[in-house]
Scaffold this motif. Structure first.
Motif, PDB file in Angstrom:
ATOM      1  N   GLY A  77      42.300 -10.873   0.951  1.00  0.00           N
ATOM      2  CA  GLY A  77      42.488 -10.994   2.388  1.00  0.00           C
ATOM      3  C   GLY A  77      43.123  -9.756   2.995  1.00  0.00           C
ATOM      4  O   GLY A  77      42.835  -9.396   4.149  1.00  0.00           O
ATOM      5  N   LYS A  78      43.972  -9.102   2.234  1.00  0.00           N
ATOM      6  CA  LYS A  78      44.618  -7.874   2.709  1.00  0.00           C
ATOM      7  C   LYS A  78      43.580  -6.783   2.952  1.00  0.00           C
ATOM      8  O   LYS A  78      43.688  -6.005   3.907  1.00  0.00           O
ATOM      9  CB  LYS A  78      45.651  -7.414   1.677  1.00  0.00           C
ATOM     10  CG  LYS A  78      46.539  -6.278   2.150  1.00  0.00           C
ATOM     11  CD  LYS A  78      47.639  -6.007   1.138  1.00  0.00           C
ATOM     12  CE  LYS A  78      48.569  -4.891   1.629  1.00  0.00           C
ATOM     13  NZ  LYS A  78      49.672  -4.626   0.678  1.00  0.00           N
TER      14      LYS A  78
ATOM     15  N   SER B  71      38.771  -4.971   8.987  1.00  0.00           N
ATOM     16  CA  SER B  71      38.439  -5.576  10.289  1.00  0.00           C
ATOM     17  C   SER B  71      39.309  -5.015  11.414  1.00  0.00           C
ATOM     18  O   SER B  71      38.827  -4.779  12.524  1.00  0.00           O
ATOM     19  CB  SER B  71      38.611  -7.099  10.217  1.00  0.00           C
ATOM     20  OG  SER B  71      37.726  -7.662   9.282  1.00  0.00           O
ATOM     21  N   ASN B  72      40.572  -4.788  11.102  1.00  0.00           N
ATOM     22  CA  ASN B  72      41.487  -4.273  12.114  1.00  0.00           C
ATOM     23  C   ASN B  72      41.105  -2.872  12.599  1.00  0.00           C
ATOM     24  O   ASN B  72      41.514  -2.454  13.686  1.00  0.00           O
ATOM     25  CB  ASN B  72      42.925  -4.255  11.584  1.00  0.00           C
ATOM     26  CG  ASN B  72      43.537  -5.638  11.513  1.00  0.00           C
ATOM     27  OD1 ASN B  72      43.010  -6.593  12.093  1.00  0.00           O
ATOM     28  ND2 ASN B  72      44.656  -5.768  10.813  1.00  0.00           N
ATOM     29  N   GLU B  73      40.339  -2.158  11.788  1.00  0.00           N
ATOM     30  CA  GLU B  73      39.896  -0.819  12.168  1.00  0.00           C
ATOM     31  C   GLU B  73      38.496  -0.839  12.776  1.00  0.00           C
ATOM     32  O   GLU B  73      37.861   0.215  12.938  1.00  0.00           O
ATOM     33  CB  GLU B  73      39.927   0.106  10.946  1.00  0.00           C
ATOM     34  CG  GLU B  73      41.321   0.332  10.378  1.00  0.00           C
ATOM     35  CD  GLU B  73      42.249   1.035  11.364  1.00  0.00           C
ATOM     36  OE1 GLU B  73      41.757   1.921  12.099  1.00  0.00           O
ATOM     37  OE2 GLU B  73      43.445   0.689  11.398  1.00  0.00           O
TER      38      GLU B  73
ATOM     39  N   LYS C 105      45.340   3.219   4.423  1.00  0.00           N
ATOM     40  CA  LYS C 105      45.988   1.956   4.769  1.00  0.00           C
ATOM     41  C   LYS C 105      46.368   1.138   3.537  1.00  0.00           C
ATOM     42  O   LYS C 105      47.449   0.552   3.470  1.00  0.00           O
ATOM     43  CB  LYS C 105      45.073   1.122   5.682  1.00  0.00           C
ATOM     44  CG  LYS C 105      44.682   1.800   6.988  1.00  0.00           C
ATOM     45  CD  LYS C 105      45.882   2.009   7.894  1.00  0.00           C
ATOM     46  CE  LYS C 105      45.469   2.615   9.227  1.00  0.00           C
ATOM     47  NZ  LYS C 105      46.620   2.848  10.124  1.00  0.00           N
TER      48      LYS C 105
ATOM     49  N   SER D 165      40.165  -7.281   3.541  1.00  0.00           N
ATOM     50  CA  SER D 165      39.279  -7.623   4.658  1.00  0.00           C
ATOM     51  C   SER D 165      39.991  -7.463   6.005  1.00  0.00           C
ATOM     52  O   SER D 165      39.388  -7.013   6.985  1.00  0.00           O
ATOM     53  CB  SER D 165      38.762  -9.058   4.503  1.00  0.00           C
ATOM     54  OG  SER D 165      39.827  -9.987   4.464  1.00  0.00           O
ATOM     55  N   THR D 166      41.286  -7.781   6.050  1.00  0.00           N
ATOM     56  CA  THR D 166      42.058  -7.620   7.286  1.00  0.00           C
ATOM     57  C   THR D 166      42.170  -6.146   7.678  1.00  0.00           C
ATOM     58  O   THR D 166      41.990  -5.786   8.854  1.00  0.00           O
ATOM     59  CB  THR D 166      43.463  -8.229   7.129  1.00  0.00           C
ATOM     60  OG1 THR D 166      43.340  -9.618   6.842  1.00  0.00           O
ATOM     61  CG2 THR D 166      44.285  -8.040   8.387  1.00  0.00           C
ATOM     62  N   ALA D 167      42.458  -5.297   6.681  1.00  0.00           N
ATOM     63  CA  ALA D 167      42.594  -3.868   6.955  1.00  0.00           C
ATOM     64  C   ALA D 167      41.296  -3.277   7.485  1.00  0.00           C
ATOM     65  O   ALA D 167      41.299  -2.469   8.422  1.00  0.00           O
ATOM     66  CB  ALA D 167      43.031  -3.142   5.680  1.00  0.00           C
TER      67      ALA D 167
END
Length: 307
Positions: free
Chosen positions: A270-271, A277-279, A246, A273-275
């Protein structure tokens, strides 16, 4: 012609029962900005005094510009400019008068170097203002000007930014960069302000209790003090896969305890942590970490405070 302006071999200095320097092998390459780091009493000042001829070693050798015999060392020291323990100024004299007095003391022919040096250190507009009315930053620049008389190839500076306000620190930093990068002057800086030294030096020497622990380049230091994002999640293997697929980077490592060091995306955490969390990963720890020069130095000497 030697590639080094200063080298020592087993340089040792003993004062009665105190070992000030213990078999020091130090080398300073031509064109470098060498940051000399150590606590009070570590041996920095002793080495500087020996290099400038103010003290003599108990044993070992000192080489300046490729020369080590006494006569050649005396000649080589004429190619060095120094500020040791603060600049010695005549307070009742102007900047130009201070430089002229020092020009005469050093036997430098021609007065042209005075105006040239005033301009170089940014004091050309001080005119009749006496040195006693100068700010600390102006006094340091005048001290540098005195050291630069005679166009030295090597500057040795002991605490050149000590006591300066933030603006004064910036002025001296930029001047030193100019002297090194534009005029090609090799500079040895002994300083206790390690955060500032990290913005200047190309090479470092760490001395502790008279022993030179390490010499390293700025790139080697940056590798050792590399910044990273510390990540701990409930499934590190899955996190590693996400980072590669990702975020499209392999600049990371998974430690034995499962924590991850990610050396990319320091400017966009943030990019990351978002990646993750989204998984569906649970993020337990997430923070930027890494050593700076001060931390590295403290750890290198085994803890304690630097000077």
């Amino acid at each position: 012609m030697s590639d080094y302006v200063l080298r020592t071999n087993n340089l040792t200095k003993k004062y009665k029962d105190q070992m000030a320097l213990n078999k020091v092998d130090l080398s300073i390459k031509k064109g470098s900005m060498y940051g000399f780091i150590g606590q009070n009493g570590a041996g920095k000042s002793t080495l500087i005094r020996i290099a400038t001829g103010l003290a003599y070693p108990s044993s070992g050798t000192l080489e300046l510009f490729g020369h080590s015999n006494d006569r050649k060392l005396t000649e080589s020291r004429k190619r060095i400019g120094t500020i040791i323990e603060g600049p010695a100024l005549y307070p009742q004299m102007t900047a130009a008068e201070n430089l002229e007095a020092n020009r005469l003391l050093k036997g430098i022919p021609g007065k042209e170097c005075v105006e040239k040096t005033l301009s170089l250190v940014g004091l050309q507009d001080t005119k009749k203002k006496k040195a006693k009315h100068f700010s600390l930053g102006m006094k340091q620049r005048l001290g540098l000007g005195i050291a630069l008389l005679g166009d030295p190839e090597f500057l040795i500076l002991d605490e050149p930014i000590n006591g300066l306000d933030p603006m004064g620190v910036v002025e001296i930093r930029e001047l030193l960069k100019k002297l090194n990068q534009v005029y090609g002057i090799t500079i040895l800086i002994s300083s206790h302000i390690l955060s500032e030294l990290h913005l200047l030096a190309t090479h470092y020497g760490i001395i502790h209790k008279g022993e030179l622990l390490e010499q390293l380049t700025v790139n080697e230091l940056n590798d050792k003090c590399q910044q990273y994002i510390h990540v701990k999640v409930d499934n590190p293997d899955k996190a590693a896969t996400i980072i590669e697929t990702k975020l499209r980077t392999n600049h990371y490592e998974v430690l034995p305890d499962g924590t991850i060091r990610l050396f990319k995306f320091l400017d966009a955490p943030g990019k990351v942590s978002t990646a993750l969390s989204n998984e569906g990963l649970i993020i337990e720890q997430f923070m930027p970490l890494g050593e700076d020069l001060e931390t590295y130095f403290t750890n290198r000497i085994g803890g304690g405070k630097h000077e």
